[in-house]
Every structure is written in C-alpha cells, then in structure tokens.
Scaffold this active site. Structure first.
Site, PDB file in Angstrom:
ATOM      1  N   TYR A 136      -3.567   1.561  16.184  1.00 31.83           N
ATOM      2  CA  TYR A 136      -2.300   1.438  16.902  1.00 31.83           C
ATOM      3  C   TYR A 136      -2.475   1.233  18.402  1.00 31.83           C
ATOM      4  O   TYR A 136      -1.730   0.484  19.013  1.00 31.83           O
ATOM      5  CB  TYR A 136      -1.448   2.700  16.682  1.00 31.83           C
ATOM      6  N   GLU A 176      -3.300  -0.190   8.469  1.00 36.39           N
ATOM      7  CA  GLU A 176      -2.064   0.124   9.190  1.00 36.39           C
ATOM      8  C   GLU A 176      -2.146  -0.470  10.581  1.00 36.39           C
ATOM      9  O   GLU A 176      -3.192  -0.407  11.228  1.00 36.39           O
ATOM     10  CB  GLU A 176      -1.836   1.649   9.345  1.00 36.39           C
ATOM     11  N   ARG A 183       0.857  -1.193   0.000  1.00 34.77           N
ATOM     12  CA  ARG A 183       0.000   0.000   0.000  1.00 34.77           C
ATOM     13  C   ARG A 183       0.895   1.245   0.000  1.00 34.77           C
ATOM     14  O   ARG A 183       1.725   1.404   0.897  1.00 34.77           O
ATOM     15  CB  ARG A 183      -0.895  -0.016   1.247  1.00 34.77           C
ATOM     16  N   GLU A 215      -6.911   8.603   6.917  1.00 27.42           N
ATOM     17  CA  GLU A 215      -7.075   9.199   8.249  1.00 27.42           C
ATOM     18  C   GLU A 215      -7.612  10.630   8.235  1.00 27.42           C
ATOM     19  O   GLU A 215      -6.919  11.582   8.592  1.00 27.42           O
ATOM     20  CB  GLU A 215      -5.742   9.143   9.020  1.00 27.42           C
ATOM     21  N   HIS A 259      -2.706  10.980   1.005  1.00 29.64           N
ATOM     22  CA  HIS A 259      -2.095  10.692   2.305  1.00 29.64           C
ATOM     23  C   HIS A 259      -1.332  11.940   2.759  1.00 29.64           C
ATOM     24  O   HIS A 259      -0.109  11.929   2.894  1.00 29.64           O
ATOM     25  CB  HIS A 259      -1.176   9.465   2.211  1.00 29.64           C
ATOM     26  N   ASN A 300      -6.862   2.050  10.354  1.00 29.80           N
ATOM     27  CA  ASN A 300      -5.513   2.163  10.882  1.00 29.80           C
ATOM     28  C   ASN A 300      -5.647   2.122  12.393  1.00 29.80           C
ATOM     29  O   ASN A 300      -6.303   2.989  12.982  1.00 29.80           O
ATOM     30  CB  ASN A 300      -4.848   3.470  10.463  1.00 29.80           C
TER      31      ASN A 300
END
Ligand SMILES: *[C@@H]1O[C@H](CO)[C@@H](O)[C@H](O)[C@H]1NC(C)=O
Length: 512
Positions: free
Chosen positions: A336, A405, A104, A194, A149, A334
């Site tokens: 985390y 992600e 990606r 995002e 992005h 995404n």
C-alpha cells in the site's frame, strides 16, 4: 564519421527515449503482459456477517467486537458486515460486471469447524463456500482462497492462539479439510495473510485482535510458530494434494517500502526492512533460510543487555530451517505505502523497552507533505512500490510475484478520483518493474467492496463498490474506480485518459 547506420542508430535511440518519456508522461495506453490475471479481494470477517448463523462458532473478532465494542471506530462490528453470507450471488454479479479474472476471498475457520478441530464439519458453512465457488466458476472467475485471514477460532485463542506451538497441528488439520472440500475446484491457495499483522499487531500491540501487547516476546513466538505452520501446510499440499489437484500455494506478506531519510540512513532503513518483512521473507525466499542475520544479532544483543538468559527471538532448529526454506510457489505481496526511516541519538529511549521496535533502534514516519488516503498510514508513493519490486527482484533472485492486495481508502462517495489516480500510478510503476524483468503474474485490487476495516470499522472505505450500511440489503453501488478498473481489465491496457460515463449502469459484458 557519422555514416548512415550510426545515424539510424541515434535516431532509433532518440525514438526509444521519446517513447519511454511518453509512457512517463502518460500520453499513451500501456499494455498488460499476456496471461496476467487481474482481480479483486476481500476477507471472511470483513464481508460475511452471519456471525452466529448455521452453526458457526465465535472467532477472535466476534469476541473482541462484542466484549469491547468501542475499541472499534464508532463501536462498529462485523455481525452483519456486507452480509455476503446471504448476498454472495450479488457479489459474483459484481465480479462479472467488472469482468474479473479471479476473486480472492478467505475461509472462516470457525464457520467450517465450529469446534476448531476436524471432529465436526459444519455442512451449512461448507455449503456457503461451495455455492460461492460454484457460482464463480459458472462464469469462469477463478477462486483464490486464503486459508487464514485473521479470524482465529476463539477456542484456539483461549489456548494461546499463535503463541501455542500446537497451532502447527491445528492449522494443518484445518487446512487439510479445506483442500479436501474445495481443492477439486480451487487452484490458487494462500496459507496465511500478512503474518506481520497477525503477530505484531495482534500479539505485540493493541491494533488487531486479540490486542495482546507483549511486544518483543509474544510477537516473535507467534512468528516462529506461524512460519512452521505455513511450511507444514505447504508441504502437505505439495505431497498429498498437488499431484491430484494441480494447484499452486504460497504465503501473503505485507510489504511496505522503507526509504532512508538520506543516504546516511540506508542501514537503518535496511534494518527496519529486515525486521518488518525480512523476518518472513528471509526464512522462505532466501538461499540460506532462517531469520535475517541482523535480526538474530540485534535481538540477542538487546536480550543479553536486558538480563535475559537467552534471546527473545526463538531459534529455528536446522530441520525447521530446511522445512520453511522454499515453502512457497510464489511471493504474494500486499502493498500500500512507503515510510521514511532514520537512526540517530534520539532513538535511545524513544521506544518502550523491551519491545520489537526497541530491538530495531530506528524511527520511522511519513512525510507530512505526502498525499494521503482516509487511512492515516496510507500515503500515495508509487515510486516506493517500484523500488520495492526492484529490491525483491534483486534480493530474492527474481521470484514469481502475485500482488494480492493494493488499494486506497476514502470516506463515502462514488466519485473517487483520488482512488482512480492511486490505482493508475501504482499500476504504471508495476508495469515499469515488469519491463525491468520482474515476474509479476497476478494483480489484485483491495477491495471488491467496502467492508469492515478492523479497528476502523466502516469509517475507512477501500471498495471499488460502495456499500450502504444503512440499507438492510447492504446495497452495493460501483464507484468511478470500478468503471475504470473494468475498462483496464477489458482492454488489458492502462489508459490515463479514459473517462467513464457514470450515468450508465455498470453492466455485465456478454462473455461474462
Ligand atoms: C535526529 O534526526 C531527526 C530527523 O532528521 C532530526 O529531526 C533530529 O533533530 C535528530 N536528532 C538528533 C539528536 O540528532
């Protein structure tokens, strides 16, 4: 009464319970579902370099890093970055070493359209992406492209960027060019990466270019324009390109998990969730569409009390609600980390007013006992990922999910046991969610290699490969996590006990 069928049943239950425990205790390798795609990601400004080569014009990160170099850690910039513009063949070689199913990456708008508009297409920039795509396809690595992005052409920023409603046309025109140029070979498209970071960090706080700090106004206006722009591009692809090109397209949301400090703070955590990512997920993935109700009510009430003639949160027209609703083939996430949330009297006056966080009326923090990464915000909480995936399955009627992600930051160094441990724990709970019924088709490690980590420059490293920024050829060296991820992809299994021999080079397997 305990006849043999019942006895067998109890024995079977006991064995099943045991095997569940075995998984939890990580005694055995766990299989990934058939057809699941495993890959890695990067983004244009973070890796490409060549900031002013071959006709590329300036984007907002070029401008920021040149105008105010030292707002970036150690005054770093992305002028050269990983030099992927020139080293793309080595990048594809690394994808082959890892055995990735896909890669990606994102397109630099101002590299393809130096005027920002489709009146002039930069052939050299197009050639770079054609070369990269063709090199990947030669080895059966699927390209997945993010259209936006974060590197907006500076000229568009000068006209207000995402706060100017004309961005809907600008983004649609640019996206059309991308589909025309690359859509014959690229079957996975992401519109915007995002939005929360684009709108809040970029326009509401000084943590992403363009470093506007108009929280409670500009961030909300950005959000509305961005959602409409995304939806227009979705429908354009759907109507004009999908019939011939046959690809799939959606949006990428950053989704943390928000855990209430205790049960009494459940509403506070849910409010924060709705503001942080419900603001994007509800308009697209809920049955009703539109911004979350709680958001509309809270911002309207605050705005009124503050003396504004209307809510600072813009309204969608009924047509816009319909346009945006359902405008994504999948939910790309995404993820985390996890954050704790509470609300009590101490929230009053805690946040500047008016502002996005003042509108929410909660306080959030990370537990100081939580294991951390090199990035202060990144704590290792795999159960939060599991709870997030469960919540999405329940709140949005089990959408198809792409994990676009997930990853962990360190400083320099090749033996990254903490990154290995992070990946294993997060993949483990992802497999739990799949067992529970979550429809997860794609998993993406962030990142293929170290890169320009925005305001943190090169001080926080997310790479499976370490990049040597002292060397002119930006030497890439696999970390332990690269060896481990390669074995996961090769075996299609998560084995907590696999120990790679790092004295051996990471070589390309024959089929790649
Ligand atoms: C609010 O909650 C926090 C976190 O539990 C606590 O530390 C603080 O003392 C509380 N403040 C008030 C005014 O209740």
């Amino acid at each position: 009464m305990l006849g043999s069928p019942q006895l067998l049943f109890y024995v079977a239950c006991f064995v099943l319970a045991e095997s569940k425990v075995a998984n939890v205790n990580r005694h055995e390798a766990r299989k990934f579902p058939d057809g699941m795609l495993l890959g890695a990601a990067t983004a244009s400004y973070q890796v490409e370099g060549a900031w002013d080569e071959d006709g590329k014009s300036e984007n907002i990160w070029d401008t920021l890093t040149h105008r105010e170099p030292c707002v970036i850690a150690e005054c770093h910039n992305g002028d050269v970055a990983d030099n992927s513009y020139h080293l793309y063949k080595r990048d594809v070689e690394m994808m082959r070493e890892l055995g990735l199913d896909f890669y990606r990456f994102s397109l630099s708008w101002s590299r393809i359209l130096p005027t920002s508009f489709p009146d002039k297409i930069n052939e050299k920039g197009v050639e770079y992406y054609n070369n990269l795509i063709d090199e990947m396809l030669k080895y059966n690595i699927q390209p997945m492209i993010t259209l936006y992005h974060w590197d907006l052409p500076q000229k568009l920023q000068d006209m207000g960027g995402w706060t100017n409603p004309h961005i809907v046309d600008w983004f649609t025109d640019y996206s059309r060019i991308a589909f025309e140029l690359f859509g014959d070979r690229v079957k996975y498209w992401f519109t915007i990466n995002e939005p929360k970071e684009v709108c809040y960090q970029g326009y509401g706080s000084a943590s992403m270019a363009p470093l506007f700090t108009m929280s409670g106004y500009a961030d909300y206006i950005c959000t509305k324009n961005l959602l409409v722009a995304h939806a227009k591009v979705y429908h354009m692809y759907n109507n004009e390109f999908r019939p011939a090109q046959g690809g799939t397209i959606g949006i990428v949301l950053s989704m943390s998990f928000y855990e209430p400090e205790s049960e009494e703070h459940a509403e506070a955590a849910e409010d924060l969730t709705q503001f942080e990512w419900g603001i994007y997920a509800n308009p697209i993935f809920s049955k009703t569409g539109d911004f979350p109700q709680v958001m509309k009510e809270k911002v309207a009430a605050k705005s009124k009390a503050q003396g504004f003639p209307r809510s600072r949160l813009p309204e969608f027209t009924p047509e816009e609600i319909e346009l945006v609703k359902g405008s994504s083939d999948f939910l790309a996430i995404n993820h985390y980390t996890t954050t704790l949330v509470y609300r009590n009297e101490s929230v009053f006056g805690y946040h500047a007013s008016p502002s996005y966080y003042d509108d929410i009326d909660v306080i959030s923090y990370k537990d100081s006992s939580w294991e951390g990464a090199a990035s202060s915000w990144l704590k290792v909480i795999p159960w939060g990922f599991y709870k997030l995936l469960t919540k999405i399955r329940e709140d949005y009627d089990n959408p198809t999910i792409f994990i676009t992600e997930n990853g962990f930051s360190t400083r320099q160094g090749l033996v990254d046991d903490d990154r290995v441990s992070y990946y294993r724990q997060y993949l483990d709970v992802m497999l739990d969610a799949i067992e529970d019924g979550s429809d997860i088709r794609v998993y993406t490690a962030w990142s293929l290699m170290d890169n320009f980590e925005w305001l943190q420059g090169y001080t926080e490293r997310f790479g499976l490969y370490e990049v040597d920024y002292e060397s002119p050829d930006r030497t890439r060296t696999p970390r332990k996590a690269a060896y481990v991820y390669k074995e996961i992809i090769r075996s299609r299994k998560l084995d907590f006990h696999y120990e790679p021999d790092m004295s051996l080079p990471l070589t390309i397997d024959e089929e790649h």
